[in-house]
Write an enzyme that holds these catalytic residues in place. Structure first.
Site, PDB file in Angstrom:
ATOM      1  N   GLU A 255       0.805  -1.098  -0.054  1.00  0.00           N
ATOM      2  CA  GLU A 255      -0.024  -0.060  -0.144  1.00  0.00           C
ATOM      3  C   GLU A 255       1.010   1.187  -0.079  1.00  0.00           C
ATOM      4  OE1 GLU A 255      -3.418  -0.024   0.066  1.00  0.00           O
ATOM      5  OE2 GLU A 255      -3.393  -2.054   0.071  1.00  0.00           O
ATOM      6  N   CYS A 294      -2.506   8.700   3.211  1.00  0.00           N
ATOM      7  CA  CYS A 294      -2.105   8.286   1.900  1.00  0.00           C
ATOM      8  C   CYS A 294      -3.257   8.592   0.997  1.00  0.00           C
ATOM      9  CB  CYS A 294      -1.852   6.668   2.335  1.00  0.00           C
ATOM     10  SG  CYS A 294      -3.408   5.758   3.004  1.00  0.00           S
TER      11      CYS A 294
HETATM   12  P1  NAP Z   1       8.395   4.983   4.441  1.00  0.00           P
HETATM   13  O1  NAP Z   1       9.657   5.748   4.835  1.00  0.00           O
HETATM   14  O2  NAP Z   1       8.409   4.276   3.283  1.00  0.00           O
HETATM   15  O3  NAP Z   1       8.345   3.879   5.552  1.00  0.00           O
HETATM   16  C1  NAP Z   1       7.409   2.823   5.825  1.00  0.00           C
HETATM   17  C2  NAP Z   1       7.732   1.806   6.674  1.00  0.00           C
HETATM   18  O4  NAP Z   1       8.646   1.031   5.979  1.00  0.00           O
HETATM   19  C3  NAP Z   1       8.311   2.291   8.034  1.00  0.00           C
HETATM   20  O5  NAP Z   1       8.008   1.495   9.049  1.00  0.00           O
HETATM   21  C4  NAP Z   1       9.844   2.146   7.905  1.00  0.00           C
HETATM   22  O6  NAP Z   1      10.631   2.050   8.928  1.00  0.00           O
HETATM   23  C5  NAP Z   1      10.071   0.867   7.059  1.00  0.00           C
HETATM   24  N1  NAP Z   1      11.063   0.960   6.105  1.00  0.00           N
HETATM   25  C6  NAP Z   1      11.952   1.805   5.659  1.00  0.00           C
HETATM   26  N2  NAP Z   1      12.911   1.297   4.838  1.00  0.00           N
HETATM   27  C7  NAP Z   1      13.091   0.069   5.328  1.00  0.00           C
HETATM   28  C8  NAP Z   1      13.790  -1.184   5.065  1.00  0.00           C
HETATM   29  N3  NAP Z   1      14.901  -1.142   4.276  1.00  0.00           N
HETATM   30  N4  NAP Z   1      13.438  -2.374   5.613  1.00  0.00           N
HETATM   31  C9  NAP Z   1      12.409  -2.903   6.219  1.00  0.00           C
HETATM   32  N5  NAP Z   1      11.309  -1.560   6.538  1.00  0.00           N
HETATM   33  C10 NAP Z   1      11.821  -0.383   5.772  1.00  0.00           C
HETATM   34  O7  NAP Z   1       7.150   5.628   4.662  1.00  0.00           O
HETATM   35  P2  NAP Z   1       6.491   6.532   5.721  1.00  0.00           P
HETATM   36  O8  NAP Z   1       7.360   7.807   5.653  1.00  0.00           O
HETATM   37  O9  NAP Z   1       6.578   5.880   7.285  1.00  0.00           O
HETATM   38  O10 NAP Z   1       5.091   6.730   5.403  1.00  0.00           O
HETATM   39  C11 NAP Z   1       4.686   7.792   4.351  1.00  0.00           C
HETATM   40  C12 NAP Z   1       4.288   7.236   3.385  1.00  0.00           C
HETATM   41  O11 NAP Z   1       3.585   6.074   3.443  1.00  0.00           O
HETATM   42  C13 NAP Z   1       3.575   8.430   2.517  1.00  0.00           C
HETATM   43  O12 NAP Z   1       4.266   8.320   1.064  1.00  0.00           O
HETATM   44  C14 NAP Z   1       2.217   7.743   2.436  1.00  0.00           C
HETATM   45  O13 NAP Z   1       1.407   7.949   1.318  1.00  0.00           O
HETATM   46  C15 NAP Z   1       2.358   6.074   2.435  1.00  0.00           C
HETATM   47  N6  NAP Z   1       1.312   5.792   3.232  1.00  0.00           N
HETATM   48  C16 NAP Z   1       0.561   4.710   2.201  1.00  0.00           C
HETATM   49  C17 NAP Z   1      -0.503   4.348   2.814  1.00  0.00           C
HETATM   50  C18 NAP Z   1      -1.420   3.394   2.097  1.00  0.00           C
HETATM   51  O14 NAP Z   1      -2.451   2.512   2.588  1.00  0.00           O
HETATM   52  N7  NAP Z   1      -1.379   3.308   0.885  1.00  0.00           N
HETATM   53  C19 NAP Z   1      -0.970   4.530   4.434  1.00  0.00           C
HETATM   54  C20 NAP Z   1      -0.172   5.463   5.076  1.00  0.00           C
HETATM   55  C21 NAP Z   1       0.769   5.953   4.224  1.00  0.00           C
HETATM   56  P3  NAP Z   1      11.271   3.308   9.729  1.00  0.00           P
HETATM   57  O15 NAP Z   1      10.207   4.109  10.054  1.00  0.00           O
HETATM   58  O16 NAP Z   1      11.799   2.688  10.800  1.00  0.00           O
HETATM   59  O17 NAP Z   1      12.216   3.855   8.715  1.00  0.00           O
END
Ligand code: NAP
Length: 676
Positions: A255, A294
């Protein structure tokens, strides 16, 4: 400063030596977070060895009951969660969506489990199909549990809801999970997980929490495991190409972010209810959760003829939005989750500035220091060229949206599709054909299309709210995944298997009586209590001949004088009948009269019929016989009864099937202390 801890292998663990997390409003450090010391391989193994078997012992209804108990438990004491939630920048209403909305998903999935799933450990998916001319070789589908672990990697924006919307279907499916929240707000997830663990409602090993980095967890996943990721498109791309995920075909659902649109139809002119609803929704989506959703509206697609009116109306409404301390009940919009996030959004707005002009990016900040906290003014941009690549690709994950003009419905559809796949789009129009053209035109590019007119303006659940009953996800940039959607997401955590064999073997394996398999005469099955009744217990009734008097009496009784029952010449002239025929409902009523057991007994009530077909007409003189067979049983735990589904086949003296259906009954359990 406290360390945010992980819950792995049955105990809490953490280290003070972690990354600092700051309060969104004051900017002060509030915690550290690190998963150092967690043995990721052992954590995954523990889920498979301890949580998995405990969950698979239970039926869907057992697990549904636990979800309900957990939902109630979380709702009973939310004060500490609300208080901590303000540290993420969330207002009271933002937190309500996260905390109580999350618990609501548990309740909704409890209902899905009890109403839409059997009280069993395996789902039978559809009816068996015959694979041989004589029906001796069949195929059926079952959906059963997977002995693996589900890894949930969540975004920072909904620390509670984000966890619970994945927990509910995974738990119902019978799969243990490891939750890894976004680090910036994981302290709130941790607080909720503590409450979940302390409640003792869920079996040990079914939920573990990793606070901080996921370390080498993905290296330890195998073919029975699953990953459900929520976050940015970039991280999704990286994780889905992880060598172990590819090597072991680990099920991967993403997602991701998307550039969601709201389209104002050409018929929603200024002054119309739909125009006003559109303006209100855009402002709500910009400011709820400070735009960190999101699903938030990033592209406001409007007819060029009314673009100026839309600009003025949004700007006027934004002027009334109070931005400030999320702990203040008067506040409409709080802070972003962190200073890093604010800086990230500023960078995105700067990138968008190459192709947009600013309509509004200033506001008054009430009772907070915007230099210290992660505050940002609602920002409304105007695109010069509606095809400019940046407006369809740069997600500013904050209170930011861009006005994009279109000329004609086809143009609006093309512009919406430039987002390369989105979670949701809204269409606002009073006109049915415009709604149909826009909705069908954009449907393939979206996971959800939310159509608003005056009739549902007050009852719509909103553009930005994924509903547990409806799928959440989207194609392309939105990740190509699917979550929620009621029972659909439960199946994502299970394995669908085709089973081939003889009717008896299909019945034995699926636990559902299959046409062509053994029927057993154990006396009238309506005299058997729920526990005594076996799948395949059956009765073949006496026969009864339909008379013309029966048909006329039935017509008099019901008032159904349809010509095919009453007029021989007209019935003959029809392309379907050879003369007067019995009412279908008369056939059903005669069938009931044939199979019913009249005295009081274990069968308490008939609750309905499914899949009724009148396969051949029944004429006066036809002799009807019923084959009634116990097809499926589902115990309603604690209620003293169970539901029994019967296969009913009404046949005539020519061996033709007059009607087939499934009869639904409630059958009493044996009274307590009754040894019979
Ligand atoms: P993100 O930077 O992509 O991080 C998402 C998750 O992935 C976090 O728990 C992060 O952990 C983890 N992560 C990052 N690198 C990783 C790796 N190499 N291995 C394992 N896990 C890893 O996104 P975010 O900044 O938290 O969230 C914002 C984004 O999420 C926005 O772009 C938004 O549009 C999107 N979003 C989408 C939805 C949906 O349902 N489609 C819902 C909510 C948000 P850390 O925090 O520890 O880095």
């Amino acid at each position: 400063m406290r360390a945010v801890e992980s819950y792995v292998q049955g105990s809490w663990t953490g280290t003070a030596d972690g990354v600092t997390v700051n309060h969104a409003v004051s900017g002060d450090p509030i915690a550290t977070i690190s998963s150092a010391g967690v043995d990721f391989a052992a954590t995954a193994a523990y889920a498979r060895a301890v949580g998995g078997p405990a969950l698979r012992e239970l039926t869907f209804h057992d697990r549904a009951g636990m979800l309900r108990a957990l939902g109630k438990h979380l709702l009973a004491d939310t004060a500490a969660l609300y208080e901590l939630s303000t540290a993420t920048g969330a207002t009271r209403s933002d937190s309500w969506v996260d905390i109580e909305g999350g618990a609501g998903v548990l309740m909704a999935y409890s209902g899905v489990g009890r109403r839409e799933m059997p009280n069993a450990k395996v789902v039978v998916d559809g009816e068996p199909v015959s694979l041989s001319r004589d029906g001796s070789f069949l195929g059926a589908h079952i959906i059963g549990p997977r002995p693996g672990v589900a890894v949930h990697i969540n975004a920072f924006n909904f620390p509670c809801w984000g966890m619970l919307e994945k927990l509910a279907p995974t738990f119902l499916a019978g799969m243990p999970m490891i939750v890894k929240p976004g680090s910036q707000t994981a302290y709130l997830t941790e607080l909720m997980v503590r409450s979940i663990i302390d409640s003792g409602i869920l079996p040990e090993g079914s939920v573990q929490l990793i606070s901080g980095s996921a370390g080498d967890l993905l290296d330890h996943l195998g073919p029975q495991d699953a990953v459900a990721f929520t976050g940015s498109a970039d991280t999704a791309r990286m994780l889905r190409t992880h060598p172990t995920i590819i090597e072991n075909s680990v099920r991967f659902n993403a997602e991701a972010d998307s550039l969601n649109a709201a389209i104002l139809g050409e018929s929603a002119v200024p002054g119309s209810s739909e125009f006003d609803l559109f303006i209100a929704e855009v402002v709500k989506e910009m400011t709820t959760k400070a735009g960190q959703k999101c699903t938030a509206i990033r592209r406001v697609i409007v007819p060029s003829t009314v673009a100026a009116d839309v600009e003025d109306a949004i700007a006027a409404r934004l002027a009334g939005v109070r931005v400030g301390d999320p702990a203040d009940p008067e506040t409409d919009m709080g802070a972003l989750a962190s200073l890093d996030q604010r800086d990230e959004v500023r960078r995105s707005v700067a990138a968008l500035s190459a192709v947009t002009s600013v309509i509004l990016d200033r506001c008054e900040f009430h009772d907070v220091d915007p230099a210290r906290g992660a505050f940002l003014a609602p920002t409304l941009l105007r695109a010069g060229d509606n095809r400019a690549e940046a407006i369809h690709s740069i997600e500013a994950f904050g209170p930011v949206t861009t006005l994009v003009s279109y000329g004609g419905t086809a143009d609006a559809i093309e512009v919406a599709a430039l987002g390369q796949g989105s979670l949701v789009a809204s269409v606002f129009t009073p006109d049915d054909s415009e709604a149909a053209e826009l909705a069908l035109g954009i449907a393939a590019h979206h996971g959800r299309v939310h159509v608003v007119d005056e009739a549902c303006g007050a009852t719509s659940t909103g553009h930005g709210s994924p509903m547990p009953q409806l799928v959440h996800g989207g194609p392309g940039r939105a990740g190509g995944g699917e979550e929620l959607g009621g029972v659909r997401s439960v199946h994502h955590y299970m394995q669908r298997t085709a089973i081939q064999g003889s009717p008896d073997k299909i019945t034995a394996i699926t636990g559902t009586w299959t046409n062509g398999s053994r029927r057993t005469d154990n006396g009238h099955p309506f005299t058997l209590h729920f526990e005594e009744l076996q799948i395949g217990d059956a009765i073949t009734t006496e026969s009864r001949t339909i008379t013309i008097d029966d048909i006329e009496a039935f017509a008099e009784l019901t008032g159904d004088f349809f010509y095919a029952h009453m007029d021989e010449e007209a019935a003959k002239a029809s392309p379907i009948f050879n003369g007067r025929v019995a009412h279908g409902y008369l056939v059903l009523s005669i069938a009931a009269g044939l199979f019913v057991w009249a005295p009081p007994g274990p069968v308490l009530a008939n609750t309905g019929l499914d899949n009724l077909r009148f396969a051949a007409p029944s004429y006066p003189g036809d002799e009807l016989t019923v084959h009634l067979t116990a097809k499926e049983k589902s115990l309603r735990a604690g209620s003293g009864y169970g539901e029994v589904r019967w296969d009913a086949q009404v046949v005539n003296q020519r061996g033709e099937t007059a009607a087939t259906y499934e009869l639904l009954t409630m059958v009493a359990c044996r009274p307590q202390g009754d040894p019979a």
